[in-house]
Scaffold this motif. Sequence first.
Motif, PDB file in Angstrom:
ATOM      1  N   ASN A  15      80.047 -32.098  19.717  1.00  0.00           N
ATOM      2  CA  ASN A  15      78.933 -31.159  19.547  1.00  0.00           C
ATOM      3  C   ASN A  15      78.869 -30.609  18.125  1.00  0.00           C
ATOM      4  N   LEU A  18      77.533 -33.353  15.966  1.00  0.00           N
ATOM      5  CA  LEU A  18      76.090 -33.452  16.184  1.00  0.00           C
ATOM      6  C   LEU A  18      75.345 -32.376  15.403  1.00  0.00           C
ATOM      7  N   ASN A  22      72.493 -32.961  12.491  1.00  0.00           N
ATOM      8  CA  ASN A  22      71.154 -32.364  12.571  1.00  0.00           C
ATOM      9  C   ASN A  22      70.878 -31.407  11.425  1.00  0.00           C
ATOM     10  N   ARG A  32      66.416 -38.822  14.513  1.00  0.00           N
ATOM     11  CA  ARG A  32      67.011 -37.874  15.468  1.00  0.00           C
ATOM     12  C   ARG A  32      68.413 -38.333  15.834  1.00  0.00           C
ATOM     13  N   SER A  33      69.194 -37.403  16.346  1.00  0.00           N
ATOM     14  CA  SER A  33      70.529 -37.703  16.855  1.00  0.00           C
ATOM     15  C   SER A  33      70.728 -36.847  18.098  1.00  0.00           C
ATOM     16  N   PHE A  34      71.410 -37.428  19.101  1.00  0.00           N
ATOM     17  CA  PHE A  34      71.575 -36.710  20.361  1.00  0.00           C
ATOM     18  C   PHE A  34      72.764 -37.259  21.135  1.00  0.00           C
ATOM     19  N   ASP A  54      77.694 -34.565  29.868  1.00  0.00           N
ATOM     20  CA  ASP A  54      77.647 -35.753  29.013  1.00  0.00           C
ATOM     21  C   ASP A  54      77.820 -37.004  29.864  1.00  0.00           C
ATOM     22  N   ILE A  60      77.554 -40.499  20.054  1.00  0.00           N
ATOM     23  CA  ILE A  60      76.355 -39.828  19.561  1.00  0.00           C
ATOM     24  C   ILE A  60      75.331 -40.911  19.252  1.00  0.00           C
ATOM     25  N   THR A 108      66.593 -37.261  26.403  1.00  0.00           N
ATOM     26  CA  THR A 108      68.015 -37.216  26.095  1.00  0.00           C
ATOM     27  C   THR A 108      68.813 -36.565  27.225  1.00  0.00           C
TER      28      THR A 108
END
Length: 170
Positions: A15, A18, A22, A32-34, A54, A60, A108
């Motif tokens: 997290n 991530l 971002n 984008r990334s998720f 998750d 990721i 997502t």
Amino acid sequence: MKNGFVLLVNYENENEILNVLNSDLFQLSLERSFILQRKQLKNFGGEWKLYNFDILKGVIFLEIKDLDLFKRSLVKCKEIFELNNHQKLKLVKLKEYDLLFLNKFNSTVIDNSIGDIENGNIVVKEGPLIGCENMIRKVDRHKRLAFFKYKFSFDDSDICLGLEIKNKKV
């Protein structure tokens, strides 16, 4: 998702990694990334609540606009390397069949599905799992989960998604 990649990282800090991805440093190179998540109903104290979990730990998903710029930004970013416990990051391009599977869900965070068991077969009536009945290898009716054996290009994983079985007909 068009130009899809995955970044394999340490699960404990995914997290935080991530959040760095971002940030403004990657704004020009990343679309984008998720982290892919699922919704699941859990019963605590007689009350059902919806939680996000998750699906794949330490993965990721990235949609990259400019791969060279992304790699240069990643090399410059020492914070991600430190968050990954000084281990090497692994960037893997997703294959076409992975992209088709991910695009099927259009989100997502994958919603729960609702279905029935008819003559020993699972029939999904509502939700994102419609048409995926043949991929389900096991259902836990108490936890409201469907288990899949899906072979991603980067990992052979057991994944589970929310599936509530309403009726069982023989």
